[in-house]
Design a protein around this motif. Structure first.
Motif, short mmCIF file in Angstrom:
data_model
loop_
_atom_site.label_atom_id
_atom_site.label_comp_id
_atom_site.label_asym_id
_atom_site.label_seq_id
_atom_site.Cartn_x
_atom_site.Cartn_y
_atom_site.Cartn_z
N UNK A 93 -41.93 -32.63 -23.51
CA UNK A 93 -41.92 -34.09 -23.37
C UNK A 93 -40.66 -34.56 -22.63
N UNK A 94 -39.53 -33.90 -22.89
CA UNK A 94 -38.27 -34.28 -22.25
C UNK A 94 -38.34 -34.10 -20.73
N UNK A 95 -38.95 -33.01 -20.29
CA UNK A 95 -39.06 -32.78 -18.86
C UNK A 95 -39.97 -33.81 -18.19
N UNK A 96 -41.02 -34.23 -18.89
CA UNK A 96 -41.87 -35.28 -18.36
C UNK A 96 -41.09 -36.59 -18.23
N UNK A 97 -40.32 -36.92 -19.27
CA UNK A 97 -39.52 -38.14 -19.24
C UNK A 97 -38.42 -38.05 -18.19
N UNK A 98 -37.82 -36.88 -18.05
CA UNK A 98 -36.77 -36.69 -17.05
C UNK A 98 -37.33 -36.88 -15.65
N UNK A 99 -38.53 -36.37 -15.42
CA UNK A 99 -39.17 -36.54 -14.11
C UNK A 99 -39.37 -38.01 -13.79
N UNK A 100 -39.83 -38.77 -14.78
CA UNK A 100 -40.03 -40.21 -14.57
C UNK A 100 -38.70 -40.92 -14.33
N UNK A 101 -37.65 -40.50 -15.08
CA UNK A 101 -36.33 -41.10 -14.89
C UNK A 101 -35.76 -40.82 -13.51
N UNK A 102 -35.96 -39.60 -13.03
CA UNK A 102 -35.46 -39.23 -11.70
C UNK A 102 -36.20 -40.00 -10.61
N UNK A 103 -37.48 -40.23 -10.82
CA UNK A 103 -38.25 -41.02 -9.86
C UNK A 103 -37.72 -42.45 -9.77
N UNK A 104 -37.41 -43.04 -10.92
CA UNK A 104 -36.84 -44.40 -10.93
C UNK A 104 -35.45 -44.39 -10.30
N UNK A 105 -34.67 -43.37 -10.60
CA UNK A 105 -33.32 -43.27 -10.03
C UNK A 105 -33.36 -43.23 -8.52
N UNK A 106 -34.25 -42.41 -7.98
CA UNK A 106 -34.37 -42.30 -6.53
C UNK A 106 -34.75 -43.64 -5.90
#
Length: 327
Positions: A29-42
């Motif tokens: 679940x953390x990796x899924x959330x991290x992926x979403x966070x990185x997308x927003x960051x970019x």
């Protein structure tokens, strides 16, 4: 082994499996959330860069300096856009893990037999005590193998996470931190040479703190803390890397003069360690020459040398980006 002992061991194995299974699911679940966070960051980085317009009536020298800063931010935006690829979310967190046979499934039907691959076999007669023990031993062995597979998947997920923070996300922060240090010097210069433009330039250069704040939000969300030593703090080899050795008579030996690059640590348990240091902070450390040499001071100096064995390099040699993929 007595059947009662075997059943007790079976249940302990099941408890450990459930604990590790929960942890592995948390990492997924953390990796899924991290992926979403990185997308927003970019997306935030790209938006902020597009807003970095430079007014036309600036003095040419000052305009050139801001254009150089703008290009530096563009490179940070470009690096941030590659974070999703480096995270490699398409790669499964777990793969090839066998089924774990729960006690309730084993105990519910004494006529039920499960082979070594977890397949249910029909069995019309009751098992003898020897057959029952043999069956429990066989299933326990399979469960032990499954548990080891889950532990291996957790270790791989932890390594993948730490590698991503150290080799992918941290270099973006490094570039912004370096730019922010330059920006502070530029603000002083503009205040002295172009006081009328000082408010504009000061506001324009807040882009660095804004973007670093966006990264820190992600770090906070995933329990990663920043190691930011204070000036005057004494060097310790666990948290600090002595990149540069300097003289400063106003300070004591092994005091930190300046932070060159942030360090990172995990605020929790990872790799079975509490407060694991992902990357030490790079610092400049004071080492003053001492002309009054005594036997006692020689011993002290030798101890200092052992603590500061890393070779000094120029600050501009610090690596601020990485193209390493997360394996």
């Amino acid at each position: 082994m007595e059947k009662s002992e075997l059943i007790s061991m079976f249940k302990r194995l099941e408890e450990e499996y459930k604990e590790k299974r929960t942890l592995l699911d948390k990492w997924k679940a953390s990796f899924e959330e991290l992926s979403q966070g990185i997308e927003r960051l970019s997306a935030d980085f790209d938006k902020k860069h597009s807003e970095m317009t430079i007014i036309e009536n600036l003095p040419s020298e000052l305009k050139e300096k801001l254009e150089n800063r703008q290009e530096g931010v563009r490179l940070s935006v470009k690096t941030a856009s590659r974070l999703q690829r480096k995270l490699n979310i398409e790669k499964p967190i777990e793969e090839g893990i066998s089924e774990f046979i729960l006690w309730e499934d084993v105990s519910s039907d004494q006529d039920r037999v499960i082979d070594s691959e977890g397949n249910e076999l029909s069995h019309e007669t009751e098992q003898s005590p020897e057959e029952s023990i043999g069956h429990l031993e066989e299933v326990s062995k399979q469960n032990e193998e499954t548990l080891e597979q889950v532990k291996g998947a957790i270790e791989a997920a932890e390594k993948r996470f730490v590698t991503f923070i150290e080799k992918a996300l941290a270099p973006v922060m490094d570039g912004l931190y370096s730019g922010d240090m330059y920006a502070k010097d530029l603000i002083v210069e503009v205040t002295d040479s172009y006081p009328d433009y000082s408010p504009y330039v000061t506001e324009w250069l807040t882009v660095y703190t804004t973007l670093m704040s966006s990264i820190k939000k992600i770090l906070d969300q995933f329990s990663v803390g920043l190691l930011i030593p204070e000036t005057g703090q004494f060097f310790n080899e666990r948290e600090h890397e002595p990149l540069v050795i300097v003289e400063d008579p106003s300070m004591e030996n092994e005091q930190i003069k300046e932070v060159i690059r942030y360090g990172y640590f995990y605020q929790g348990v990872i790799y079975n360690q509490e407060g694991f240091i992902i990357r030490p902070a790079q610092v400049s450390v004071v080492k003053n020459a001492n002309p009054a040499v005594t036997d006692e001071s020689v011993n002290d100096t030798n101890q200092e040398d052992e603590a500061l064995q890393e070779p000094a390099v120029e600050i501009n040699q610090v690596e601020t980006s990485s193209e390493l993929e997360v394996k």
